[in-house]
Design an enzyme around this catalytic site. Sequence first.
Site, mmCIF file in Angstrom:
data_model
loop_
_atom_site.group_PDB
_atom_site.id
_atom_site.type_symbol
_atom_site.label_atom_id
_atom_site.label_comp_id
_atom_site.label_asym_id
_atom_site.label_seq_id
_atom_site.Cartn_x
_atom_site.Cartn_y
_atom_site.Cartn_z
ATOM 1 N N TRP A 131 4.220 -12.195 3.511
ATOM 2 C CA TRP A 131 2.899 -12.087 2.884
ATOM 3 C C TRP A 131 2.464 -13.498 2.469
ATOM 4 O O TRP A 131 3.234 -14.187 1.778
ATOM 5 C CB TRP A 131 3.036 -11.182 1.651
ATOM 6 C CG TRP A 131 1.783 -10.831 0.936
ATOM 7 C CD1 TRP A 131 0.604 -10.406 1.488
ATOM 8 C CD2 TRP A 131 1.589 -10.835 -0.486
ATOM 9 N NE1 TRP A 131 -0.303 -10.140 0.490
ATOM 10 C CE2 TRP A 131 0.274 -10.408 -0.727
ATOM 11 C CE3 TRP A 131 2.400 -11.155 -1.577
ATOM 12 C CZ2 TRP A 131 -0.254 -10.288 -2.007
ATOM 13 C CZ3 TRP A 131 1.880 -11.036 -2.847
ATOM 14 C CH2 TRP A 131 0.568 -10.604 -3.060
ATOM 15 N N ASP A 211 11.186 -7.411 -3.055
ATOM 16 C CA ASP A 211 9.790 -7.048 -3.267
ATOM 17 C C ASP A 211 9.597 -5.604 -2.780
ATOM 18 O O ASP A 211 9.799 -5.295 -1.601
ATOM 19 C CB ASP A 211 8.883 -8.019 -2.486
ATOM 20 C CG ASP A 211 7.421 -7.854 -2.881
ATOM 21 O OD1 ASP A 211 7.107 -6.946 -3.680
ATOM 22 O OD2 ASP A 211 6.583 -8.631 -2.374
ATOM 23 N N LYS A 246 -0.238 0.780 -4.512
ATOM 24 C CA LYS A 246 -0.463 1.599 -3.315
ATOM 25 C C LYS A 246 -0.043 3.038 -3.563
ATOM 26 O O LYS A 246 -0.797 3.963 -3.300
ATOM 27 C CB LYS A 246 0.315 1.040 -2.127
ATOM 28 C CG LYS A 246 0.465 -0.453 -2.098
ATOM 29 C CD LYS A 246 -0.772 -1.194 -1.668
ATOM 30 C CE LYS A 246 -0.609 -2.663 -1.985
ATOM 31 N NZ LYS A 246 -1.511 -3.570 -1.387
HETATM 32 C C1 LMR Z 1 -2.308 -6.987 1.321
HETATM 33 O O1 LMR Z 1 -1.409 -7.712 1.750
HETATM 34 O O2 LMR Z 1 -3.356 -6.766 1.948
HETATM 35 C C2 LMR Z 1 -2.135 -6.334 -0.006
HETATM 36 O O3 LMR Z 1 -0.874 -6.578 -0.510
HETATM 37 C C3 LMR Z 1 -3.219 -6.672 -0.942
HETATM 38 C C4 LMR Z 1 -3.155 -8.089 -1.396
HETATM 39 O O4 LMR Z 1 -3.151 -8.309 -2.616
HETATM 40 O O5 LMR Z 1 -3.139 -9.002 -0.560
#
Ligand code: LMR
Length: 397
Positions: A131, A211, A246
Amino acid sequence: MSHFHSIARVPGDPILGLIDAYRADGNPAKLDLGVGVYKDAQGLTPIPCAVKLAEQRLVEGETTKSYIGGHGDALFASLLTQLVLGADSPLLTERAAATQTPGGTGALRLAADFIARCLPSRGIWLSDPTWPIHESIFAAAGLRVGHYPYVGTDNQLQVEAMLAALSHVPKGDVVLLHACCHNPTGFDLSADDWRRVLEVVKARELLPLIDFAYQGFGDGLEQDAFAVRLFAAELPELLITSSCSKNFGLYRERTGALIVCAETATKLQDVRSQLAFIARNLWSTPPAHGAAVVASILADNELKRLWMDEVEAMRQRIASLRAGLVEALQPHGLSERFAHITQQRGMFSYTGLSPTQVQRLREDFSVYMVGSGRANMAGLDANRLDQLASAIARVCH
Ligand code: LMR
């Protein structure tokens, strides 16, 4: 003199920026597969019925808006720890506890600042890819950030390369692992893979930071906790970031926690004193509403049952949309190329589409996904899978 004269503009957030771009698009056939929010058959991100019922009770019963403590709502913290570690976990009595945070992102930032302050020489290792906000959060806390392979350019999980890289990580460093529903790829480790990762973690004396943002969206609420519970049972120390965004549909209420597992009750309290100190400097005390909702649901058998059914319905819907998309790609001769979509878990799929193809999807077909080729499967519309499949076929052929 202008104080702001030398300040340059940074690019917008790669994920949240898509919300604005999508809103501004006038094409009625537009499709939003960007930010990770679940959408129902009507294209809405619903408030679960269990949440609505809990909120009604809270409105009636709430007597004060005074601060909650630095660790947040105590009932929320204890019930969420149970949900994550399992109601029968021996750690619950005195070796594990949660600090409530503004969402899972707040939990990550708290963990990052905790590592920087209390374990100052330790680096953190992130999956490649991960992420994008993981990268910036740990960098912002001043940590040394390294990467281990996870999914390669062939869009396949690289377990051997991951294990090999982790076995060369400096002893004592922190390794960030995605408990389930890996963001952005959707590729998860098998139970055997997890056991092998655990062995490397033990051998290198690494501190895992797990996570856990999508509990219930992969294989089920209990099944998704497999890795967390395995690591909690086998290791003396562990950090877990948990999000209620979520699975409780509480996105904007910013509800999450950093769960610490320590070797002794005393050490747990020492760590928690540091977390309270850091949190006080970040956000003082966390927002109350989302945590009160979660606590009301988890404390009430009827509401909990309703909520569990609602999570399961969301999970099944995402799985059927994945299968439906691959089926819709079949007439275009693409079902094999995209077969991985049904093997992946959770909201996201690394589609394997290139940045150029993603750009064409957006410019020519008003289909919005993250530049890396990540598509939010939970944002699909079952009635428009053919439309999406045709658009994908046009950019692929
Ligand atoms: C995402 O990756 O789209 C979600 O986890 C929302 C975010 O905060 O980025």
